[in-house]
Design a protein around this motif. Structure first.
Motif, mmCIF file in Angstrom:
data_model
loop_
_atom_site.group_PDB
_atom_site.id
_atom_site.type_symbol
_atom_site.label_atom_id
_atom_site.label_comp_id
_atom_site.label_asym_id
_atom_site.label_seq_id
_atom_site.Cartn_x
_atom_site.Cartn_y
_atom_site.Cartn_z
ATOM 1 N N ALA A 101 0.814 -1.225 0.000
ATOM 2 C CA ALA A 101 0.000 0.000 0.000
ATOM 3 C C ALA A 101 0.841 1.265 0.000
ATOM 4 O O ALA A 101 0.330 2.354 -0.236
ATOM 5 C CB ALA A 101 -0.931 0.007 1.211
ATOM 6 N N LEU A 102 2.139 1.138 0.259
ATOM 7 C CA LEU A 102 3.004 2.314 0.246
ATOM 8 C C LEU A 102 3.001 2.951 -1.132
ATOM 9 O O LEU A 102 2.916 2.281 -2.153
ATOM 10 C CB LEU A 102 4.434 1.925 0.615
ATOM 11 C CG LEU A 102 4.709 1.559 2.079
ATOM 12 C CD1 LEU A 102 6.135 1.063 2.229
ATOM 13 C CD2 LEU A 102 4.483 2.758 2.978
ATOM 14 N N ASN A 140 -2.696 -1.945 14.381
ATOM 15 C CA ASN A 140 -3.979 -2.274 13.753
ATOM 16 C C ASN A 140 -3.830 -2.623 12.273
ATOM 17 O O ASN A 140 -4.692 -2.300 11.453
ATOM 18 C CB ASN A 140 -4.971 -1.108 13.918
ATOM 19 C CG ASN A 140 -5.245 -0.776 15.377
ATOM 20 O OD1 ASN A 140 -5.390 -1.680 16.202
ATOM 21 N ND2 ASN A 140 -5.309 0.510 15.697
ATOM 22 N N GLY A 141 -2.722 -3.269 11.944
ATOM 23 C CA GLY A 141 -2.498 -3.700 10.572
ATOM 24 C C GLY A 141 -1.895 -2.662 9.658
ATOM 25 O O GLY A 141 -1.570 -2.952 8.507
ATOM 26 N N PHE A 142 -1.696 -1.419 10.149
ATOM 27 C CA PHE A 142 -1.146 -0.352 9.315
ATOM 28 C C PHE A 142 0.330 -0.136 9.639
ATOM 29 O O PHE A 142 0.745 -0.166 10.806
ATOM 30 C CB PHE A 142 -1.911 0.958 9.532
ATOM 31 C CG PHE A 142 -3.323 0.913 9.037
ATOM 32 C CD1 PHE A 142 -3.609 1.093 7.691
ATOM 33 C CD2 PHE A 142 -4.375 0.679 9.913
ATOM 34 C CE1 PHE A 142 -4.919 1.046 7.234
ATOM 35 C CE2 PHE A 142 -5.682 0.632 9.459
ATOM 36 C CZ PHE A 142 -5.952 0.811 8.110
ATOM 37 N N PHE A 182 9.033 7.490 9.776
ATOM 38 C CA PHE A 182 7.576 7.393 9.766
ATOM 39 C C PHE A 182 7.054 7.480 8.324
ATOM 40 O O PHE A 182 7.617 8.185 7.488
ATOM 41 C CB PHE A 182 6.954 8.523 10.595
ATOM 42 C CG PHE A 182 7.177 8.384 12.074
ATOM 43 C CD1 PHE A 182 6.371 7.549 12.834
ATOM 44 C CD2 PHE A 182 8.207 9.070 12.700
ATOM 45 C CE1 PHE A 182 6.581 7.415 14.195
ATOM 46 C CE2 PHE A 182 8.423 8.933 14.062
ATOM 47 C CZ PHE A 182 7.605 8.098 14.812
ATOM 48 N N THR A 183 5.970 6.767 8.041
ATOM 49 C CA THR A 183 5.348 6.846 6.725
ATOM 50 C C THR A 183 4.468 8.094 6.649
ATOM 51 O O THR A 183 4.161 8.723 7.661
ATOM 52 C CB THR A 183 4.475 5.609 6.445
ATOM 53 O OG1 THR A 183 3.348 5.626 7.322
ATOM 54 C CG2 THR A 183 5.265 4.326 6.658
ATOM 55 N N LYS A 184 4.042 8.419 5.424
ATOM 56 C CA LYS A 184 3.208 9.613 5.237
ATOM 57 C C LYS A 184 1.833 9.451 5.861
ATOM 58 O O LYS A 184 1.117 10.432 6.076
ATOM 59 C CB LYS A 184 3.066 9.918 3.740
ATOM 60 C CG LYS A 184 4.366 10.322 3.080
ATOM 61 C CD LYS A 184 4.180 10.585 1.611
ATOM 62 C CE LYS A 184 3.567 11.938 1.354
ATOM 63 N NZ LYS A 184 3.540 12.283 -0.082
#
Length: 324
Positions: free
Chosen positions: A240-241, A273-275, A291-293
């Motif tokens: 999903a990235l 939570n899966g993210f 950290f991701t966006k």
């Protein structure tokens, strides 16, 4: 009111400015008109040379021999927005095609491939300018139109330059198609040659990533024999990235060093939570959290405010374990 806004776009700089509108909707529409005007520079020149716009069946237009975008740019989801716009307002900006003898089709696309895909999806005719062009002229027009629109990412331009070189185009033609000099093209070719195309496609166009970071990436890739495998493994963890996140994860995988800690890997993930929230790269200089966006800045601030308390809790926990 709308005419007033458009009038401001057309007035010369020395003319007195009309009273600006405060309507957000009209300002948005006016910005769209300005974008259309900016995108039309190449088309304006073609029309001034006597060319005219025709409507052709999309099935009569063969694809370009040299791709200028990564494959994902032509996915159905990527075309949907253009198709919606054309459905509502028609195809405002025409494409450019040339007479073509191969593939049993009368025309070949020069530029406007996404518009072509959109009208084909809608079952409409494709509005385009027809011009006799040599292969070299076609590739220059193709690149020049994208340069004017400024919507190709840096790495897509690098890959476009390499595709041209592999097809046998001269260096001056490549320079003209990208509207840049030979030294810059040489650097772009070095980057595109250093990184396999399947790796670039896996990362994606990364529009926010510029020249310096891609140079850093190419240098890091050259230092690792297992670079492609490491990148594939890192990206598979979270498909999903998107955008710069995929680039950052891939670069982190290249730069990560194996650690001696038991059960600890070079790159680990922090999820909730899966993210995917962040990746941790264990390097010689020390671990680094990225950290991701998807993580809002407010969460980072929240974590920063509690860092001292968390560290104290960790120290106390460690001391209890050592005493035990």
């Amino acid at each position: 009111m709308f005419a007033n806004v458009l009038g401001q776009l057309e007035q010369p700089a020395a003319a007195p400015a009309a009273k600006p509108t405060t309507s957000p909707h009209l300002l948005k529409v006016a910005a769209g008109v300005r974008q259309i005007q900016e995108k039309g520079e190449v088309l304006d020149r073609l029309l001034k040379d006597g060319d005219h716009i025709v409507e052709v069946d999309p099935d009569d237009v063969a694809p370009s021999s040299i791709p200028d975008r990564f494959d994902g740019a032509y996915d159905e989801a990527a075309i949907e927005e253009i198709a919606t716009s054309i459905k509502e307002r028609g195809q405002i900006v025409p494409g450019l095609i040339r007479p073509h003898n191969g593939d049993g089709l009368p025309y070949q696309i020069v530029f406007g491939r996404r518009r072509l895909a959109a009208v084909k999806m809608l079952g409409l005719k494709f509005r385009a300018i027809v011009r006799e062009l040599s292969d070299e002229e076609a590739i220059v027009f193709q690149g020049e139109e994208n340069a004017n629109r400024n919507d190709l990412s840096f790495i897509e331009k690098c890959a476009f330059a390499l595709s041209q070189e592999q097809a046998g185009y001269r260096r001056d033609v490549i320079c003209a198609s990208l509207a840049t000099g030979k030294s810059h093209v040489s650097e772009m070719l070095r980057i595109a040659t250093a990184i396999p195309r399947d790796v670039l496609l896996a990362i994606g166009p990364s529009p926010e990533i510029g020249r310096r970071r891609w140079i850093d990436f190419a240098d890091a890739f050259a230092k690792r024999q297992d670079g492609a495998a490491r990148i594939e493994q890192a990206l598979v963890r979270d498909m999903a990235l998107a955008g710069s996140d995929r680039f950052s994860v891939a670069l982190g995988a290249l730069k990560a060093e194996a650690t001696s800690g038991a059960g600890q890997s070079a790159v680990t993930e922090i999820r909730a939570n899966g993210f995917l929230l962040a990746t941790v790269n264990y390097a010689k200089a020390g671990p680094k959290i990225s950290f991701t966006k998807a993580v809002p800045a407010s969460f980072v601030d929240f974590l920063n405010d509690r860092m001292e308390a968390l560290h104290s809790e960790f120290v106390q926990s460690t001391q209890r374990k050592n005493k035990g």
